[in-house]
Design an enzyme around this catalytic site. Structure first.
Site, short mmCIF file in Angstrom:
data_model
loop_
_atom_site.label_atom_id
_atom_site.label_comp_id
_atom_site.label_asym_id
_atom_site.label_seq_id
_atom_site.Cartn_x
_atom_site.Cartn_y
_atom_site.Cartn_z
NE ARG A 63 -3.67 2.10 2.68
CZ ARG A 63 -3.38 2.95 3.67
NH1 ARG A 63 -2.35 2.72 4.46
NH2 ARG A 63 -4.11 4.02 3.84
CE LYS A 122 2.71 -5.73 6.30
NZ LYS A 122 2.94 -4.49 5.53
NE ARG A 268 3.89 2.20 11.07
CZ ARG A 268 4.07 0.96 10.66
NH1 ARG A 268 3.80 -0.05 11.44
NH2 ARG A 268 4.53 0.72 9.44
#
Length: 270
Positions: A63, A122, A268
């Site tokens: 992204r 992640k 975040r």
């Protein structure tokens, strides 16, 4: 060529082809980006649905232009292209995340708008792109949608994690990676692909009929940000309060509730 991926491609084709007539599976040893290749085809008018899998991506994209590199055996990278005419497009990337997470493992969480998390790190990312097919535009005109995913398979290299943790002074710390092998020991790219691909096709077709609402409960169950303090890319801070009916992120700020779309911010945890 990765014989593991090839070994599972026939079963994937058999499971998906009845849902998507003309569907094919292509496995390549290396490519710049599976999403880039399928977007090239879509813009050229290619209509046939295809799953494109690569052992290695040399210029993979995430992204907002972020790069994603893959190495043989260390990750699974693929893109699914098909023509689609959903009632509305809002929330598609979240629905894709729900599909992948539910196929992979109960511990996988979703970080809005397009990341897969495992134990706060992640595990993977999703990139959804569309291209016009034919002429005239209009809501009823099918668009070619390309759904790309990159999923880390191997346990993260401790040296890489240490290097990422030692962030540049004054810069936000980079998020360390997670690997699916932490919860699925010995997983191969072919095994992971066979688990996620047929379900993903079914769920994308369901999204076209029912919209994000059909996936909202699943997203809520796996929402990694819900109730957590977050900071937006414009510096605004607040508390994540789930998503609305279109999949926009809801942030409770000092000035009130804000609905954030994927085009506006990067989020975040604080």
């Amino acid at each position: 060529m990765n014989t593991d991926l090839l070994a599972h491609s026939e079963a994937i084709w058999q499971a998906v082809e009845p849902l998507l007539p003309g569907f094919t599976v292509e496995v390549l040893p290396s490519i710049d980006s599976t999403n880039t290749e399928l977007m090239r085809r879509a813009r050229a008018g290619a209509l046939d649905p295809v799953l494109l899998v690569a052992e290695t991506q040399t210029a993979g994209r995430g992204r907002v232009g972020r790069s994603w590199h893959s190495r043989p055996g260390q990750s699974l990278t693929f893109s699914l292209a098909l023509p689609l005419t959903p009632r509305e497009w809002s929330g598609l990337s979240l629905a894709v995340g729900v599909s992948l997470a539910e196929s992979l493992h109960p511990d996988v969480r979703l970080k809005w708008p397009n990341d897969l998390w495992l134990d706060g790190r992640k595990l993977g990312g999703i990139l959804v792109e569309t291209a016009s097919l034919g002429h005239g535009g209009g809501a009823s005109m099918p668009r070619g949608v390309v759904i790309g995913a990159g999923i880390n398979l191997a346990r993260p290299d401790t040296q890489v994690v240490s290097a990422m943790a030692a962030a540049t002074p004054g810069a936000p710390a980079a998020m360390p990676p997670a690997g699916l092998a932490e919860v699925w020991m010995g997983v191969t790219a072919g095994e992971a692909l066979a688990r996620v691909a047929p379900a993903l096709v079914r769920d994308v077709l369901r999204f076209a009929e029912e919209g994000f609402g059909a996936f909202a409960p699943g997203f809520a169950r796996r929402d990694a940000l819900a109730g957590r303090p977050v900071r937006l890319s414009d510096g605004t801070e607040g508390t994540a309060r789930g998503v609305d009916e279109q999949g926009a992120l809801l942030i409770q700020t000092a000035a009130g509730m804000r609905a954030i779309t994927s085009a506006e911010v990067s989020v975040r945890p604080c």
